[in-house]
Design a protein around this motif. Structure first.
Motif, PDB file in Angstrom:
ATOM      1  N   UNK A  15       0.835  -1.198   0.000  1.00  0.00           N
ATOM      2  CA  UNK A  15       0.000   0.000   0.000  1.00  0.00           C
ATOM      3  C   UNK A  15       0.869   1.247   0.000  1.00  0.00           C
ATOM      4  N   UNK A  16       0.304   2.310  -0.530  1.00  0.00           N
ATOM      5  CA  UNK A  16       0.850   3.657  -0.429  1.00  0.00           C
ATOM      6  C   UNK A  16      -0.044   4.420   0.545  1.00  0.00           C
ATOM      7  N   UNK A  17       0.576   5.066   1.528  1.00  0.00           N
ATOM      8  CA  UNK A  17      -0.187   5.881   2.480  1.00  0.00           C
ATOM      9  C   UNK A  17       0.196   7.347   2.263  1.00  0.00           C
ATOM     10  N   UNK A  18      -0.546   8.067   1.423  1.00  0.00           N
ATOM     11  CA  UNK A  18      -0.198   9.468   1.166  1.00  0.00           C
ATOM     12  C   UNK A  18      -0.473  10.349   2.386  1.00  0.00           C
ATOM     13  N   UNK A  19       0.295  11.432   2.463  1.00  0.00           N
ATOM     14  CA  UNK A  19       0.007  12.480   3.429  1.00  0.00           C
ATOM     15  C   UNK A  19      -0.896  13.523   2.789  1.00  0.00           C
ATOM     16  N   UNK A  20      -0.555  14.796   2.943  1.00  0.00           N
ATOM     17  CA  UNK A  20      -1.349  15.877   2.353  1.00  0.00           C
ATOM     18  C   UNK A  20      -0.971  16.023   0.883  1.00  0.00           C
ATOM     19  N   UNK A  21      -1.910  15.681   0.009  1.00  0.00           N
ATOM     20  CA  UNK A  21      -1.668  15.701  -1.437  1.00  0.00           C
ATOM     21  C   UNK A  21      -2.580  16.750  -2.077  1.00  0.00           C
TER      22      UNK A  21
END
Length: 241
Positions: A176-182
Motif C-alpha cells: 500500500x501507499x499511504x499518502x500524506x497531504x496531497x
C-alpha cells in the motif's frame, strides 16, 4: 512480452488519473473504474490514446453492496490491481449518521475486500502479479474530526498486511501507499490559512503531488520492488513518521 492489464479503481480522481497516466506510459493496458464522473474518464482516455494501450472504462458504485460485482464482471485478463477508490468525511463522530458510516465502510473496506476476493483467481497464475492500495497517513496515525476515515483507512492497511502473507506463495505481492497531504480536490474544503498551517507541520514544507503518489504506486508494481510485500509506504514529506 504480451499485454499487461491493470485495474485502477477511482481512476477519475486526481490520484487515479495520475496513476493511469504513469501506467499507460509504462505500457499497461487499463481498466479505468469510475462511479459518477464519466466526463473525466472520457477526457483521460482521449489523453492516453497516443500510448496505444487498451483502455476500458467501467462504471460501478463501490459504496453499494453489489458494486464490486458489476466491476468484477467486466474484468478479463488481469496482472495488477490498484485499489484507489475513496473519499474523505470530515466531522465529529457524534454527528455522523448511520448511512454515511455504512457507505464509507462499504466503499473503503468491504468492496475492496470483495473485489479482491473475486479477482484473485485471475492473478494467481500470472507472472509478476501485484496489488497496491492507496490508503492514507490517517490510517497509520489517526486524525481528530476524521475518525471514520481514519478507521476505514486503518482497515485497508491491515487488509494489505494480512493478504500479503496469504498470497505470497502464489507469487502475488501486496502493498500500500499511504499518502500524506496531497494537492487534490480532497483538500478543497480547507482554507488557504489552514493549508499554510498544514504545510508548516510537514518537514518538507509543502504538499505532495498526485504524480508523486503515482510514481510510488508504479514502483511497487514494478520488478524493482520484487522482494517487497506487506508494506505500507508513506508518501508524506516526513509528516507523522
Amino acid at each position: 512480452m504480451g499485454k499487461r492489464f491493470a485495474l485502477i479503481t477511482g481512476a477519475s480522481g486526481g490520484i487515479g488519473r495520475e496513476i493511469a497516466i504513469k501506467l499507460a506510459e509504462e505500457n499497461y493496458s487499463l481498466y479505468l473504474h469510475y462511479n459518477s464522473n464519466e466526463e473525466a474518464i472520457m477526457e483521460l482516455i482521449e489523453e492516453l490514446k497516443p500510448h496505444q494501450v487498451e483502455l476500458i472504462p467501467i462504471q460501478a458504485d463501490l459504496s453499494k453492496p453489489d458494486g464490486y460485482k458489476v466491476l468484477a464482471e467486466n474484468i478479463f485478463a488481469l496482472h495488477a490491481i490498484v485499489l484507489n477508490s475513496g473519499n474523505s468525511y470530515y466531522g465529529l463522530i457524534s454527528d455522523m449518521d448511520d448511512k454515511v458510516v455504512s457507505e464509507m465502510v462499504q466503499l473503503h473496506v468491504t468492496s475492496p475486500f470483495q473485489l479482491t476476493k473475486e479477482l484473485l483467481p485471475k492473478l494467481m497464475y500470472q507472472d509478476r502479479a501485484a496489488i497496491v492500495a492507496v490508503t492514507s497517513i490517517w490510517g497509520q496515525t489517526g486524525a481528530s474530526c476524521e475518525v471514520l476515515y481514519s478507521m476505514v483507512k486503518g482497515g485497508q492497511n491491515a487488509f494489505i498486511k494480512a493478504l500479503s502473507k496469504e498470497v505470497s506463495l502464489n507469487g502475488i505481492r501486496v502493498n500500500a501507499i499511504a499518502p500524506g497531504a496531497i494537492s487534490t480536490s480532497m483538500l478543497e474544503s480547507f482554507s488557504a490559512d489552514d493549508l499554510e498551517i498544514i504545510k508548516g507541520d510537514i518537514p518538507m514544507g509543502r504538499m505532495g503531488s498526485a504524480k508523486e503518489v503515482a510514481e510510488a504506486v508504479f514502483y511497487l508494481l514494478s520488478d524493482k520492488a520484487s522482494y517487497i510485500t506487506g508494506q505500507i509506504l508513506g508518501v508524506n514529506g516526513g509528516w507523522y513518521t
